[in-house]
Design an enzyme around this catalytic site. Structure first.
Site, PDB file in Angstrom:
ATOM      1  N   GLY A  68       7.709   7.685 -10.820  1.00  0.00           N
ATOM      2  CA  GLY A  68       8.252   8.740  -9.966  1.00  0.00           C
ATOM      3  C   GLY A  68       8.555   8.289  -8.546  1.00  0.00           C
ATOM      4  CE1 TYR A 122       1.043  19.500  -7.423  1.00  0.00           C
ATOM      5  CE2 TYR A 122       2.433  21.254  -6.552  1.00  0.00           C
ATOM      6  CZ  TYR A 122       2.186  19.911  -6.760  1.00  0.00           C
ATOM      7  OH  TYR A 122       3.082  18.975  -6.299  1.00  0.00           O
TER       8      TYR A 122
END
Length: 269
Positions: A19, A172
């Site tokens: 990523g 998150y």
């Protein structure tokens, strides 16, 4: 984006095996930086450095693999000690490693909610332990790869592990808010950046499609350049400086978070 020379700089990128982290490592190395490539395991780090050499044509001498599983604070501590010994002068730490919180409430071996630990507490501990290397000369900086989702978050002070009410997105978002607040910590100069919604493993949290990871990485890399002037605690949305959520610049919140984080990583700091 203009290319700038980073040949005298040493940069540690966490979560550099895929990523945005991998792309940031590649772009930094292409500009001449010595890049410390962090992976969850030694094998992960090695395969990332091998790929950077084989596919991106990076000189192997510019790369150094490091490993630590961020669900184990003991491993973070061991890695930090090794970094300080091998690289007593570190110019930039990119706190990028992240996990999407799982569907079910999950605690690490250290007893912390997994997203809080991997996305924030491990980076908090790492940054504190690397402070001597980051401040060995003026100009050391920390770049926290955060998220615009920090705006939706609140830190549950009475229940940071979210044992009573757990939602994947809220967990998150809390970890991203904590990381953004942490950028205002006065111990090291730090900024946080939302790199945009990119095609990474975290994409499902945001949208169905995103920009290439390399584009998000470019926003991170720009903040690693000493020519990019930064203010401690600043927050960037891609390449624009923006006001973060109000909590992120509130002195009381910064102090409270430091106290909480010190307690939660206490046995390791």
């Amino acid at each position: 984006m203009s290319t700038f020379d980073l040949s005298s700089r040493t940069v540690l990128v966490t979560g550099a095996t895929s990523g945005i982290g991998y792309e940031a490592a590649r772009q930094l190395a292409e500009r001449g930086a010595t890049v410390l490539v962090h992976g969850r395991t030694a094998e992960d780090a090695l395969s990332a450095t091998d790929k950077l050499v084989a596919v991106a044509g990076i000189d192997a001498a510019q790369l150094c693999g490091f490993s630590a599983d961020f669900t184990r604070l003991e491993e973070v501590e061991t890695m930090a000690r090794r970094v300080v010994v091998e690289h007593p002068h570190l110019d930039v730490l990119v706190n990028n490693a992240a996990t999407a919180a799982p569907e079910r409430h999950t605690l690490t071996a250290d007893g912390n909610e997994i997203a809080l630990q991997v996305n924030f507490l491990a980076h908090y501990l790492l940054t504190c332990l690397l402070e001597p290397a980051l401040t060995s000369e003026p100009g050391g900086r920390v770049v926290n790869v955060s998220s615009s989702l920090h705006r939706t978050a609140s830190i549950q002070w009475s229940d940071p592990q979210r044992t009573r009410r757990y939602s994947r997105l809220a967990a998150y978002a809390q970890s991203q808010l904590a990381l953004t607040v942490f950028a205002a910590d006065p111990r090291v100069t730090a900024v946080s950046v939302h790199p945009g919604v990119c095609e990474t493993e975290l994409l499902p949290l945001y949208a169905n499609s995103g920009e290439p990871a390399a584009e998000g990485a470019a926003h991170v890399v720009r903040l690693c350049d000493p020519a990019t002037e930064i203010v401690n605690g600043a927050y960037y949305d891609r390449d624009q400086r923006m006001e973060p959520a109000p909590a992120a610049t509130d002195d009381r919140t910064v102090k409270r978070l430091t106290k909480l984080a010190d307690q939660l990583v206490g046995q390791h700091a």
